[in-house]
Scaffold this motif. Structure first.
Motif, PDB file in Angstrom:
ATOM      1  N   ASN A 147       0.543  -1.113   0.332  1.00 27.47           N
ATOM      2  CA  ASN A 147      -0.380  -0.059  -0.348  1.00 27.47           C
ATOM      3  C   ASN A 147       1.208   1.099   0.068  1.00 27.47           C
ATOM      4  OD1 ASN A 147      -2.274  -1.494   0.080  1.00 27.47           O
ATOM      5  ND2 ASN A 147      -2.378  -1.452   2.242  1.00 27.47           N
ATOM      6  N   TYR A 148       0.513   1.974  -0.767  1.00 24.28           N
ATOM      7  CA  TYR A 148       1.587   3.006  -1.334  1.00 24.28           C
ATOM      8  C   TYR A 148       0.737   5.148  -1.003  1.00 24.28           C
ATOM      9  CZ  TYR A 148       5.244   0.258  -3.517  1.00 24.28           C
ATOM     10  OH  TYR A 148       5.746  -0.453  -3.461  1.00 24.28           O
ATOM     11  N   THR A 149       1.276   5.593  -0.331  1.00 21.73           N
ATOM     12  CA  THR A 149       1.193   6.783  -0.647  1.00 21.73           C
ATOM     13  C   THR A 149       1.837   8.123  -0.816  1.00 21.73           C
ATOM     14  OG1 THR A 149       1.912   7.443   1.956  1.00 21.73           O
ATOM     15  CG2 THR A 149      -0.544   6.892   1.669  1.00 21.73           C
ATOM     16  N   PHE A 150       1.733   9.101  -1.287  1.00 21.58           N
ATOM     17  CA  PHE A 150       3.243  10.012  -1.566  1.00 21.58           C
ATOM     18  C   PHE A 150       2.628  11.257  -1.668  1.00 21.58           C
ATOM     19  CE2 PHE A 150       1.030   6.443  -4.781  1.00 21.58           C
ATOM     20  CZ  PHE A 150       2.633   5.975  -5.212  1.00 21.58           C
ATOM     21  N   ARG A 151       3.732  11.450  -1.946  1.00 19.66           N
ATOM     22  CA  ARG A 151       4.435  13.775  -1.387  1.00 19.66           C
ATOM     23  C   ARG A 151       5.317  14.030  -2.452  1.00 19.66           C
ATOM     24  NH1 ARG A 151       6.928  13.178   4.419  1.00 19.66           N
ATOM     25  NH2 ARG A 151       8.829  13.059   4.125  1.00 19.66           N
ATOM     26  N   ILE A 152       5.318  15.447  -2.040  1.00 16.82           N
ATOM     27  CA  ILE A 152       6.532  16.089  -3.034  1.00 16.82           C
ATOM     28  C   ILE A 152       6.656  17.428  -2.470  1.00 16.82           C
ATOM     29  CG2 ILE A 152       5.995  17.734  -5.373  1.00 16.82           C
ATOM     30  CD1 ILE A 152       5.842  14.472  -5.625  1.00 16.82           C
ATOM     31  N   LYS A 153       7.821  17.075  -2.886  1.00 15.04           N
ATOM     32  CA  LYS A 153       9.214  18.378  -1.802  1.00 15.04           C
ATOM     33  C   LYS A 153       9.340  19.571  -3.180  1.00 15.04           C
ATOM     34  CE  LYS A 153      10.565  16.095   2.345  1.00 15.04           C
ATOM     35  NZ  LYS A 153      11.465  15.641   2.957  1.00 15.04           N
ATOM     36  N   ALA A 154       9.588  20.735  -3.400  1.00 19.56           N
ATOM     37  CA  ALA A 154      10.176  21.617  -3.652  1.00 19.56           C
ATOM     38  C   ALA A 154      11.278  22.044  -3.854  1.00 19.56           C
ATOM     39  CB  ALA A 154       9.183  22.724  -4.014  1.00 19.56           C
ATOM     40  N   VAL A 155      12.395  21.979  -4.613  1.00 18.31           N
ATOM     41  CA  VAL A 155      13.497  23.104  -4.482  1.00 18.31           C
ATOM     42  C   VAL A 155      13.735  23.421  -5.328  1.00 18.31           C
ATOM     43  CG1 VAL A 155      16.309  22.102  -4.479  1.00 18.31           C
ATOM     44  CG2 VAL A 155      14.133  20.214  -3.629  1.00 18.31           C
ATOM     45  N   ASN A 156      14.570  25.051  -4.404  1.00 20.50           N
ATOM     46  CA  ASN A 156      15.969  25.978  -5.077  1.00 20.50           C
ATOM     47  C   ASN A 156      17.056  26.940  -4.253  1.00 20.50           C
ATOM     48  OD1 ASN A 156      14.889  27.421  -2.281  1.00 20.50           O
ATOM     49  ND2 ASN A 156      13.479  28.729  -2.639  1.00 20.50           N
ATOM     50  N   ARG A 157      17.282  27.522  -5.015  1.00 19.32           N
ATOM     51  CA  ARG A 157      18.979  27.798  -4.745  1.00 19.32           C
ATOM     52  C   ARG A 157      18.841  27.543  -2.951  1.00 19.32           C
ATOM     53  NH1 ARG A 157      20.667  32.269  -9.344  1.00 19.32           N
ATOM     54  NH2 ARG A 157      20.435  30.176 -10.952  1.00 19.32           N
ATOM     55  N   ILE A 158      18.379  28.108  -2.218  1.00 14.87           N
ATOM     56  CA  ILE A 158      17.952  28.300  -0.828  1.00 14.87           C
ATOM     57  C   ILE A 158      17.955  26.901  -0.041  1.00 14.87           C
ATOM     58  CG2 ILE A 158      16.997  29.567   1.256  1.00 14.87           C
ATOM     59  CD1 ILE A 158      18.027  31.361  -0.662  1.00 14.87           C
ATOM     60  N   GLY A 159      17.153  25.927  -0.747  1.00 17.76           N
ATOM     61  CA  GLY A 159      16.968  24.855  -0.612  1.00 17.76           C
ATOM     62  C   GLY A 159      15.964  23.548  -0.282  1.00 17.76           C
ATOM     63  N   VAL A 160      15.567  22.763   0.183  1.00 13.06           N
ATOM     64  CA  VAL A 160      14.621  22.432   0.346  1.00 13.06           C
ATOM     65  C   VAL A 160      13.628  22.229   0.486  1.00 13.06           C
ATOM     66  CG1 VAL A 160      13.545  19.474   0.296  1.00 13.06           C
ATOM     67  CG2 VAL A 160      16.066  19.759  -0.385  1.00 13.06           C
ATOM     68  N   GLY A 161      12.181  22.575   0.154  1.00 16.28           N
ATOM     69  CA  GLY A 161      11.420  22.977   0.709  1.00 16.28           C
ATOM     70  C   GLY A 161      10.306  21.703   2.211  1.00 16.28           C
ATOM     71  N   GLN A 162       9.086  22.416   2.360  1.00 16.24           N
ATOM     72  CA  GLN A 162       8.692  21.587   3.506  1.00 16.24           C
ATOM     73  C   GLN A 162       8.145  20.600   2.617  1.00 16.24           C
ATOM     74  OE1 GLN A 162       8.570  21.369   6.289  1.00 16.24           O
ATOM     75  NE2 GLN A 162      10.240  22.516   6.976  1.00 16.24           N
ATOM     76  N   ALA A 163       7.141  19.343   2.509  1.00 15.24           N
ATOM     77  CA  ALA A 163       7.199  18.266   1.970  1.00 15.24           C
ATOM     78  C   ALA A 163       5.257  18.779   1.911  1.00 15.24           C
ATOM     79  CB  ALA A 163       7.431  16.635   2.401  1.00 15.24           C
ATOM     80  N   SER A 164       4.539  18.075   0.513  1.00 16.38           N
ATOM     81  CA  SER A 164       3.182  18.568   0.548  1.00 16.38           C
ATOM     82  C   SER A 164       2.497  17.739   1.487  1.00 16.38           C
ATOM     83  CB  SER A 164       2.735  18.132  -1.336  1.00 16.38           C
ATOM     84  OG  SER A 164       3.195  16.619  -1.203  1.00 16.38           O
ATOM     85  N   PRO A 165       0.819  17.438   1.743  1.00  8.87           N
ATOM     86  CA  PRO A 165      -0.026  16.467   1.894  1.00  8.87           C
ATOM     87  C   PRO A 165       0.375  15.133   1.663  1.00  8.87           C
ATOM     88  CG  PRO A 165      -0.429  18.206   2.271  1.00  8.87           C
ATOM     89  CD  PRO A 165       0.235  19.186   1.158  1.00  8.87           C
ATOM     90  N   HIS A 166       0.427  14.189   1.857  1.00  3.64           N
ATOM     91  CA  HIS A 166       1.039  13.241   1.211  1.00  3.64           C
ATOM     92  C   HIS A 166      -0.768  12.695   0.927  1.00  3.64           C
ATOM     93  CE1 HIS A 166      -1.829  10.508   4.076  1.00  3.64           C
ATOM     94  NE2 HIS A 166      -1.314  10.480   5.315  1.00  3.64           N
ATOM     95  N   THR A 167      -0.738  12.110  -0.322  1.00  2.32           N
ATOM     96  CA  THR A 167      -2.166  11.609  -1.307  1.00  2.32           C
ATOM     97  C   THR A 167      -3.223  10.852  -0.170  1.00  2.32           C
ATOM     98  OG1 THR A 167      -1.270   9.550  -2.245  1.00  2.32           O
ATOM     99  CG2 THR A 167      -0.400  11.683  -3.553  1.00  2.32           C
ATOM    100  N   SER A 168      -4.082  11.301  -0.694  1.00  5.36           N
ATOM    101  CA  SER A 168      -5.537  10.884   0.527  1.00  5.36           C
ATOM    102  C   SER A 168      -5.400   9.522  -0.144  1.00  5.36           C
ATOM    103  CB  SER A 168      -6.354  11.536   0.379  1.00  5.36           C
ATOM    104  OG  SER A 168      -6.738  12.167  -1.028  1.00  5.36           O
TER     105      SER A 168
END
Length: 760
Positions: A147-168
């Motif tokens: 059973n899988y759930t997923f989430r996304i993080k965005a990255v810029n030059r400052i660093g890695v942002g917080q993760a999104s809420p995982h898929t429902s």
């Protein structure tokens, strides 16, 4: 920080009320991260949420004014949103998300990170893919039966942002056969008469269905029999199979299977060996190598090589071990030096008539020691029996570092240093060398060295230093071979402004004409101690100058003061001193006074003064107020104990003499003897011969009479008198005896009369 100072006169600032807004919404003041001081707004640890337009409104109740400011906070990007699962198949899934340019937080977006977790480890997120900055969906490879759930993080030059809420939506994959068999299959030979098979256990995510198990098959090389073993626990990674062989070849296969079936690819068999055993061969002719000299820490050895065939070695030959230990200390000091086997390369050479010796040099041996050594042959897990044992002695070397080194006392111009013996002496210690240098930051001053100290010295006084200065101090142990390894400490001298530590007298042990004064210093961090110590003393109760007794050795914490008078009470104190009178750093600190009394008879007045002071008994172990002193315990004085012993001896002698006198007087009364014979006559002649008989205790027998009663003359008076000649009756004593008469007789009669007179 935002300010509203320009809105009004600074002198009226305390009368105004300030209100702050962010994008037309009141700023929440939490006094932790966001706080307001008068008209200033302070924000700590800013993040992207702090970006926006700030408005400050100042009001005095009648009127108000406003000011605006915009803040842009560069930070890692905000989390993507609307993360959804487009497709969920047996082996892959398609994920989509949204992200706006405003979420970049004033730093260009570089990429996204797609992560997933499973029901087997919900807290653990794995990285699945890294889509580019312009992409908004990605594909990810999945494993069956999870059973899988997923989430996304965005990255810029400052660093890695917080993760999104995982898929429902949970992506559930169907069951399937295992994707592969166990990997890294091998055999180990650590146990004799066992075939031990090991492999990497499969993770739960790789099982792919229920009913999972391992199938282990083994076949001895050259034998048609195949044995199979089942293990249904996927976490197990080892199987021990009993066999009756030693280091024999086996073909081994480890397979994986679940309720769906076997993996599509077949398992690859491996060739392994059953357990090894101790080699059957022993190195011969082990000896010291005559071509190498024995040094203080090394020696060379040589021996005949062994048969390295698997049959002789009962395993795979790996080399030799030279074992060295101190004589009679094999269990605690043995050191093993492994000499690996290096296969010869190139063409085979013809056999030489003489077998070439195996040679090696062993280093790091203990110096100045009687040693023993042997050699063993080894396979991968076992060693052979030891060869013949040889004895040798290493010469003297240099010692290792001392066991400890510390500054016991720290003064403004000196240190008291103490140390232990070297951990390994490696010879006879002849002394210790101490060097020191000042440290100013990273700059080291010139090295100075003290004279070599004796081997029995374990503390010293290092003086002539600068106050409030860091020093690096070295110490080396020394043998006849030279200096050993050094031990280093860094110590800083005290400041001159710190008061001296006050000495504390531990004991004032008095003698008839002297006293031994012992003291210590309080154990306080950062205390300043004196460079010299001496004792001051004077008679108790006298007002005037103290007598001074200098300390001959600065390392001593005791002084013997002699030339005192016996039986006299004295006062004593210990004085710490640093510097020389007149110098700027001169200082003194005296201990509390201690009172003692010397032994011996001396003057009895101070003895009585010790016992009674102002009508009360004083205690020699406590200091009284107002100049009172401590009294010695008379019962523990030597003269008193001797007198008591002499009196006891005299009393014992007197008692013994009295007992002897009493016994003699009771045993020889003549009338009592006559009464016991049954005679009541007053005639002394009738009972004369009774004096020759002994009493019941056998005491008082005369040598002039026969002790046999039958031979005793018991006739009449005439017969009795005739044996001694004519006797004048007038010379008899008052009680009827005639002992006194014999004092005038001569010859044998004189001796008998003297004997009877003594008995009476």
């Amino acid at each position: 920080m935002f300010k509203c100072d320009a809105l009004t006169d600074p002198h009226e600032k305390h009368k105004l009320k300030y209100t702050w807004y962010l994008d037309n919404e009141p700023v929440i003041i939490d006094n932790d991260r966001v706080l307001q001081e008068n008209g200033d707004l302070i924000i700590k640890n800013t993040n992207s949420k702090d970006t926006g337009n700030y408005t400050c409104i100042a009001s005095n109740g009648l009127d108000e004014d406003k000011a605006w400011a915009t803040m842009k906070v560069k930070a890692p990007p905000d989390p993507p949103y609307n993360v959804t699962v487009l497709t969920c198949l047996g082996r892959e899934a398609q994920i989509r998300w949204e992200f706006d340019a405003s979420q970049e937080n004033f730093s260009p977006l570089q990429k996204f990170i797609l992560e997933y977790n499973t029901s087997y480890a919900p807290e653990h997120w794995e990285m699945g893919a890294q889509p580019k900055a312009n992409e908004r969906q990605a594909k990810i490879i999945l494993s069956p039966y999870a059973n899988y759930t997923f989430r996304i993080k965005a990255v810029n030059r400052i660093g890695v942002g917080q993760a999104s809420p995982h898929t429902s939506v949970i992506c559930r994959t169907p069951i399937a056969r295992p994707g592969h068999h166990p990997e890294n299959v091998k055999t180990v030979g650590e146990k004799t008469n066992f075939l031990i098979v090991e492999w990497e256990p499969m993770e739960k995510i790789d099982l792919n269905a229920e009913g999972f198990f391992y199938n282990i098959t083994v076949q001895k090389e050259g034998d048609d029999t195949v044995e199979s073993y089942i293990i249904d626990d996927h976490t197990i990674s080892r199987k021990e199979i009993p066999v009756d062989t030693v280091y024999e070849r086996y073909i081994v296969t480890v397979q994986a299977k679940n309720q769906v079936g076997w993996p599509l690819r077949e398992a690859t068999p491996i060739t392994g060996y059953s357990g090894q055993a101790a080699p059957l061969v022993v190195p011969q002719n082990f000896e010291l190598d005559p071509e190498k000299n024995i040094s203080s820490a090394s020696a060379g050895f040589r021996w005949d090589p062994v048969d390295t065939s698997p049959k002789s070695m009962q395993g795979e030959f790996t080399g030799y071990k030279v074992r060295v230990w101190k004589k009679d200390q094999q269990d605690t000091t043995m050191k093993e030096i492994f000499i690996p086997h290096t296969p010869s390369r190139g063409k085979r050479r013809r056999k030489r008539r003489q077998v070439e010796k195996v040679r090696t040099e062993v280093r790091d041996l203990p110096s100045f020691s009687d040693l023993e050594a042997d050699v063993v042959a080894t396979n991968a897990y076992f060693s052979s029996n030891g060869s013949n044992v040889i004895n040798f002695t290493t010469p003297e070397g240099v010692p290792t570092a001392v066991s400890y080194f510390t500054a016991v006392n720290v003064g403004s111009t000196h240190f008291t240093l103490a140390w232990g013996e070297p951990v390994e002496k490696n010879g006879i210690i002849t002394g210790y060398d101490i060097g020191y240098q000042p440290i100013n930051g990273i700059v080291y001053g010139d090295m100075k060295e003290m004279e070599t100290l004796g081997a029995d010295v374990h503390q010293t006084y290092l003086g002539g230093l600068e106050a409030d200065t860091q020093y690096r101090i070295f110490i080396w142990g020394r043998t006849q071979q030279g200096k050993g390894s050094h031990y280093i400490i860094d110590v800083k001298t005290s400041e001159k402004s710190i008061p001296l530590a006050k000495p504390e007298i531990l004991e004032a042990l008095s003698r008839p004409n002297s006293v031994n004064v012992t003291w210590k210093l309080p154990d306080k961090e950062g205390q300043r101690v004196g460079a010299d110590y001496y004792v001051e003393y004077k008679r108790f109760g006298l007002v005037g100058k103290w007598n001074v007794h200098k300390n001959d050795d600065a390392m001593n914490n005791w002084i013997v003061v002699d030339n005192l008078e016996s039986g006299i009470a004295y006062e004593v104190r210990v004085v710490a001193q640093t510097g020389v009178p007149g110098d700027q750093d001169y200082a003194q600190m005296a201990s509390e006074k201690r009172t003692f009394t010397t032994g011996g008879t001396g003057n009895w007045y101070p003895v009585m003064a010790r016992v009674f002071l102002n009508g009360s008994i004083t205690n020699n172990n406590s200091t009284t107020d107002g100049g009172a002193f401590k009294r010695s315990n008379i019962l523990s004085s030597g003269w008193f104990i001797g007198m008591m012993v002499a009196i006891a001896i005299l009393l014992l002698i007197l008692i013994i003499v009295c007992i002897i006198k009493r016994n003699r007087g009771d045993k020889y009364h003549v009338q009592e003897k006559e009464r016991l014979r049954g005679s009541n006559q007053e005639d002394p002649a009738e009972n004369f011969n009774e004096l020759g008989k002994s009493d019941t205790n056998g005491i008082g027998q005369s040598g002039s009479f026969d002790n046999n009663p039958e031979k005793m003359p018991l006739g009449d008076e005439t017969d009795s008198m005739e044996e001694y000649g004519d006797v004048d009756p007038a010379k008899f004593n008052e009680d009827g005896s005639f002992i006194g008469e014999y004092g005038g007789q001569k010859g044998v009669g004189d001796q008998q009369a003297s004997t009877m007179a003594t008995l009476v």
